[in-house]
Design a protein around this motif. Sequence first.
Motif, mmCIF file in Angstrom:
data_model
loop_
_atom_site.group_PDB
_atom_site.id
_atom_site.type_symbol
_atom_site.label_atom_id
_atom_site.label_comp_id
_atom_site.label_asym_id
_atom_site.label_seq_id
_atom_site.Cartn_x
_atom_site.Cartn_y
_atom_site.Cartn_z
ATOM 1 N N LEU A 47 -1.792 6.389 -1.857
ATOM 2 C CA LEU A 47 -2.024 5.130 -2.568
ATOM 3 C C LEU A 47 -1.217 5.050 -3.852
ATOM 4 C CD1 LEU A 47 -5.900 4.774 -2.101
ATOM 5 C CD2 LEU A 47 -4.072 3.692 -0.779
ATOM 6 N N THR A 48 -0.658 6.181 -4.290
ATOM 7 C CA THR A 48 0.219 6.164 -5.462
ATOM 8 C C THR A 48 1.657 5.824 -5.090
ATOM 9 O OG1 THR A 48 0.708 8.544 -5.281
ATOM 10 C CG2 THR A 48 -1.225 7.907 -6.584
ATOM 11 N N ASP A 49 1.954 5.738 -3.803
ATOM 12 C CA ASP A 49 3.283 5.343 -3.330
ATOM 13 C C ASP A 49 3.279 3.837 -3.115
ATOM 14 O OD1 ASP A 49 5.667 4.838 -1.945
ATOM 15 O OD2 ASP A 49 5.586 6.748 -0.866
ATOM 16 N N TRP A 50 3.980 3.104 -3.951
ATOM 17 C CA TRP A 50 3.941 1.641 -3.884
ATOM 18 C C TRP A 50 4.447 1.123 -2.547
ATOM 19 C CZ3 TRP A 50 8.329 -1.169 -2.934
ATOM 20 C CH2 TRP A 50 9.558 -0.538 -3.150
ATOM 21 N N ARG A 51 5.306 1.888 -1.883
ATOM 22 C CA ARG A 51 5.837 1.443 -0.585
ATOM 23 C C ARG A 51 4.751 1.445 0.479
ATOM 24 N NH1 ARG A 51 10.414 5.862 -0.071
ATOM 25 N NH2 ARG A 51 8.515 7.056 -0.475
ATOM 26 N N ILE A 97 -5.196 0.893 7.651
ATOM 27 C CA ILE A 97 -4.442 1.172 8.879
ATOM 28 C C ILE A 97 -2.962 0.865 8.660
ATOM 29 C CG2 ILE A 97 -4.072 0.438 11.266
ATOM 30 C CD1 ILE A 97 -7.095 0.084 11.518
ATOM 31 N N GLY A 98 -2.678 -0.240 7.973
ATOM 32 C CA GLY A 98 -1.289 -0.559 7.654
ATOM 33 C C GLY A 98 -0.662 0.506 6.776
ATOM 34 N N GLY A 99 -1.429 1.009 5.784
ATOM 35 C CA GLY A 99 -0.919 2.080 4.937
ATOM 36 C C GLY A 99 -0.688 3.359 5.715
ATOM 37 N N ALA A 100 -1.593 3.646 6.675
ATOM 38 C CA ALA A 100 -1.425 4.841 7.510
ATOM 39 C C ALA A 100 -0.145 4.755 8.331
ATOM 40 C CB ALA A 100 -2.642 5.010 8.423
#
Length: 366
Positions: free
Chosen positions: A174-178, A131-134
């Motif tokens: 998921l490949t975006d470290w940010r 959810i945080g990544g979204a």
Amino acid sequence: MSLEFLQQYWWFLLSVLGAFLVFLMFVQGGQSMLIHKMNDNYRERIISTIAHRWELTFTTLVTFGGAFFASFPLFYSTSFGGAYWVWMLILFGFILQAVSYKYRLSDGNIFGRRVYDSFLVINGIMAPTLIGGAVGTFFFGSEFTIDMDRLTADPLTMGNVISNWGEWHGLEVLTDWRVVAFGLTVFVLTRLQAQMWFINQTDDDRIASWSRKHLIIETPIFIILLAVTLTALFTTTGYESISQHEFCTVEYKYLKNLIEMPAAAASFLIGALLLVGGILLTIIRERYRRGIWLTGTGTILVVLALFWIAGYNNTPYYPSTLDAASSLTIYNSSSTQYTLRTMSYVSLAIPFVLAYIVWVWRKLVK
């Protein structure tokens, strides 16, 4: 009520729901703590403090998703229809959670409590991180394009899915470290909130000491992750809308939004002070047990500010990294004026819903 006012109003309501959702995910943070070795008595006492709160977290999540679908359906059809692996994993995690609380202590449990506790740990780690990544994609974007002509195309030849995604259907973020840093920051935050919740809810000094020990260990990790995430956020180049589907790039876009929006800046700064202050007070003062209310309020204020700088000030809240013209704003992705106005009347019931939640909460505490 003008259409522009209604669009801004509904983004505000979504911001409130999103902010409370992040706070309530201390339940998931508490479940992730079950991965640590502890005796059965400690485990049951810890679970008892969160067992009847998971429904509030899940209800808030469902309400947030439903409000998003009704007010900004183009986002719903784009993200939920294209990046479905992310949302399916989140849903799967909450199914595991519901099943675990239902059956872990039931007479017909043939797997044992530890199996269901493992499911709680999976949800506790996966839900806040994903959810945080979204939410991180609201700032750093996703790889999609939108073809509105598909809405009227023959579904047998072209299909009627308006968004085009890569083979990973959203998991490529998921490949975006940010984005990963954003998700991990939310995950560690939920664990800190859970530790302070345990300190607040239990009268056992041993559990309080155990929670405070983990709080001391994980606070530096959270501060590092938060610093990395905010640095990435405030130094990134974002889009600014010129017209409905025309955008220009702006350096330090989200930092400029924070500066140009005094309400967002005040909410962010006050929230950050409350968040850090609540953690430090709990660590420094051994008998202090009310840190969760400081950090909880701080979390809500910080998340509110982040949603505001993501969607207001002519900023696309869902930028496309492949095609800027496909980026979504609160103006080009909303429902009609009639729909938003009708839903606004329904939203007047929100204070009564909040009052009910507070009443249920107080009953559970007692």
